[in-house]
Design a protein around this motif. Structure first.
Motif, PDB file in Angstrom:
ATOM      1  N   ASP A   3       1.505 -13.138 -24.737  1.00  0.00           N
ATOM      2  CA  ASP A   3       0.938 -13.998 -25.775  1.00  0.00           C
ATOM      3  C   ASP A   3       1.797 -13.900 -27.039  1.00  0.00           C
ATOM      4  N   CYS A  11      -3.030 -20.508 -22.387  1.00  0.00           N
ATOM      5  CA  CYS A  11      -2.089 -20.326 -23.485  1.00  0.00           C
ATOM      6  C   CYS A  11      -1.152 -19.175 -23.125  1.00  0.00           C
ATOM      7  N   ALA A  35      -5.160 -12.078 -29.925  1.00  0.00           N
ATOM      8  CA  ALA A  35      -5.756 -12.457 -28.649  1.00  0.00           C
ATOM      9  C   ALA A  35      -7.276 -12.387 -28.751  1.00  0.00           C
ATOM     10  N   ASP A  90      -9.352 -15.092 -24.109  1.00  0.00           N
ATOM     11  CA  ASP A  90      -8.019 -14.863 -23.548  1.00  0.00           C
ATOM     12  C   ASP A  90      -8.035 -13.703 -22.549  1.00  0.00           C
ATOM     13  N   TYR A 102      -2.117  -7.181 -20.559  1.00  0.00           N
ATOM     14  CA  TYR A 102      -2.020  -8.183 -21.614  1.00  0.00           C
ATOM     15  C   TYR A 102      -1.047  -7.691 -22.679  1.00  0.00           C
TER      16      TYR A 102
END
Length: 216
Positions: free
Chosen positions: A144, A130, A150, A154, A171
């Motif tokens: 994201d 994703c 998240a 993930d 991230y």
């Protein structure tokens, strides 16, 4: 030759000799905070994040990096803030983009990665389950833009992919992180960042704070 400065504790009046530390720029050259020989050491009473960092340009490549503001602990218990010529806790102004779409989120992250010193940013060869994957020299970043925080999965998927490619990972989430994913990222040393709709990128864990302050 290392810069040094004579300082006196304002509490006990004890004299000290302070030598400035050297920090490694992304280009490999040493960066030394420029000490102000005309300034006076002050007592640290309250902590504020903005006051704990200074922006110092590298003498070799000109890169403006953020480094800890020089301090010295006196045996009497007082913490002294050492005067520097780059005394303003400035942060270089970054180009920003208002985030309305997933593409805007990617643009904001690319700008931020460039600011950290990462080069060669492009779409990652391996598409994540994703979100959007970005790759650069020595780094893999996950963007994201979904409407959900998240998850643990993930974060672990990003870490496993980065391990496979022998690179670091970051991230970036538009919505935030679950408690489990945040805890796991801290354990694995993964920097977590929050993307705000204004385009601002905010570090949300210690690894991200360190990277935001020192750069890649």
């Amino acid at each position: 030759m290392p810069q040094s400065l004579a300082v006196r504790c304002p509490a006990c009046r004890r004299a000290h000799r302070y030598t400035a530390p050297s920090y490694p720029c992304a280009c490999g050259a040493p960066v030394v905070p420029p000490l102000d020989k005309q300034g006076v050491a002050t007592r640290v009473v309250h902590r504020a994040w903005q006051e704990d960092w200074i922006t110092v340009p590298c003498g070799s490549c000109g890169r403006r990096g953020q480094w800890p503001r020089p301090e010295l602990g006196c045996p009497c218990g007082t913490v002294l803030r050492i005067p520097v010529t780059a005394d303003a806790p400035e942060r270089p102004a970054l180009p920003s983009v208002t985030i309305r779409t997933a593409r805007d989120a990617v643009t904001a992250v690319v700008l931020y990665l460039h600011r950290l010193g990462y080069g060669g940013i492009r779409r990652a060869d391996r598409r994540p389950p994703c979100g959007i994957g970005l790759a650069g020299r020595g780094v893999l970043a996950h963007v994201d833009p979904s409407a959900r925080p998240a998850t643990l999965r993930d974060v672990e998927c990003l870490w496993l992919t980065a391990m496979t490619e022998s690179v670091g990972c970051l991230y970036f989430s538009l919505t935030g992180y679950t408690k489990e994913s945040h805890t796991r990222a801290d354990t694995l040393g993964i920097p977590l960042f929050l993307l705000e709709r204004s385009g601002t990128v905010t570090p949300v864990n210690p690894s991200a704070d360190q990277l935001d302050g020192s750069g890649a």
